[in-house]
Design an enzyme around this catalytic site. Structure first.
Site: not given
Ligand code: WQD
Length: 338
Positions: A125, A150, A154
């Protein structure tokens, strides 16, 4: 040619199983169904016409894992997806993540060594980069201190494979995903979060379908053009196709080092508000959202340099943000307010 896919009923795993089958590979799925449902194998069959062999196995159960491999000499390679991946959950329950993601992987690798299975594709990731010093991130960008247990699991997984590749015949391709989203065009498989989604896009579609009241945007006071976080969203089908290409590279003996690392992203960064706008554009709906506080552990901005995968794997993401939103929305409409 039989390929073992751990976590094969999961989101990225199921899409990869379909692509493998459509390329003529026979697939065996190991999954403990902790974060997916067995009906996914029926939907895979509806898409590809082939029902994959399935075994409900928890990789943490070492005896069961060894028992499974005991009589198997028909497995050519392994694609390892099985892991927990909710950043927030890992902060609240680190031991669950270290046990599941690390112990499970060690059990698997021990069994592979004992059975001389030495081709391994690893689901890693962009989380390993943390808050990068410069963007876009390349595969040589420094791996930073993990922001969550997490992310650390990785990094540990990559280190285990790096050390193993130096002393064993294990050949590995590490694929560092950016933000997987979207769903299969058939809407028969897609992201199926159990409980409240951590990720942005399922939360958007669940809000749009009325399963969630309102989407909270985690902060709009970041140092980005519109103040919201930037990520490199990649369509899950583009991601799945990259796994087949990486596997074929190893099977054809084209991999140049015992361990190779590739970023899998589009190279484009989009903000949370841009994702919301794209969803509203493709759905024709107005999304109910509000701006809330920042989320602990979020990096401000990250997106990939995809040159290495483009040039060496000959792979390039083809699907854009609108397509990711449209397929996610079609999938949500098909499963309803599950
Ligand atoms: C993206 C953006 C949140 C939810 C994910 C996985 C991680 C990895 C990479 C696999 C952030 C914002 C989110 C919400 C929001 N994947 N958000 N409101 O954190 O980049 O990581 O992808 O390995 O395991 O967790 O993705 O979709 O959680 O967040 O504003 O209700 O959307 O703050 O800026 P993230 P995400």
């Amino acid at each position: 040619m039989k390929i073992l896919v751990t976590g094969g009923t999961g989101y990225i795993g199921s899409h990869t199983v379909v692509e493998l089958q459509q390329e003529g590979y026979e697939v065996i799925i190991l999954d403990n169904l902790s974060n997916s449902v067995i009906e996914v194998t029926d939907n895979i069959e509806k898409i590809s016409g082939i029902k994959p062999e399935f075994h409900k196995i928890d990789l943490c159960d070492e005896a069961v894992v060894n028992e499974f491999f005991k009589d198997r000499n028909d497995i050519t390679a392994v694609i390892h997806f099985a892991a927990f991946k909710a950043v927030g959950e890992s902060v609240n329950d680190p031991l669950l993540y270290y046990r599941n993601n690390v112990t499970g992987m060690i059990n698997l690798l021990n069994a592979l060594e004992a059975n001389a299975i030495n081709k391994f594709v690893y689901s890693s990731s962009c989380t390993v980069y943390g808050e990068a010093d410069s963007l876009p991130v390349t595969e040589n960008s420094p791996v930073k201190k993990a922001e969550s247990p997490y992310g650390f699991t990785k990094q540990i997984g990559e280190q285990i494979l790096t050390d193993l590749s130096k002393i064993s015949g294990m050949k590995t391709i590490v694929l560092r995903y950016f933000n997987p989203t979207g769903a299969h065009d058939s809407s028969l498989i897609g992201e199926l979060p159990i409980g409240i989604p951590n990720n942005l896009v399922p939360y958007i579609t669940q809000t749009a379908i009325g399963q969630r009241e309102i989407l909270t945007v985690n902060g709009n006071d970041y140092d980005t053009p519109d103040g919201t976080n930037i990520r490199d969203y990649i369509h899950v089908v583009d991601l799945a196709k990259a796994h087949v290409i990486a596997l074929k590279r190893m099977l054809d003996g084209k991999d140049e080092n015992p361990l190779e690392i590739f970023n899998l992203g589009t190279g484009n960064g989009n903000s949370v508000l841009e994702v919301i706008n794209a969803f509203e554009f493709v759905s024709g709906m107005k999304l109910n959202f509000r701006i809330g506080p920042r989320r602990e552990g979020d990096v401000v901005s990250i997106y990939s340099d995809t040159k290495k995968a483009n040039e060496i794997l000959g792979w390039k993401a083809e699907r854009d943000l609108n397509d990711m939103m449209l397929t996610s929305w079609n999938w949500q409409k098909r499963i309803g307010k599950k």
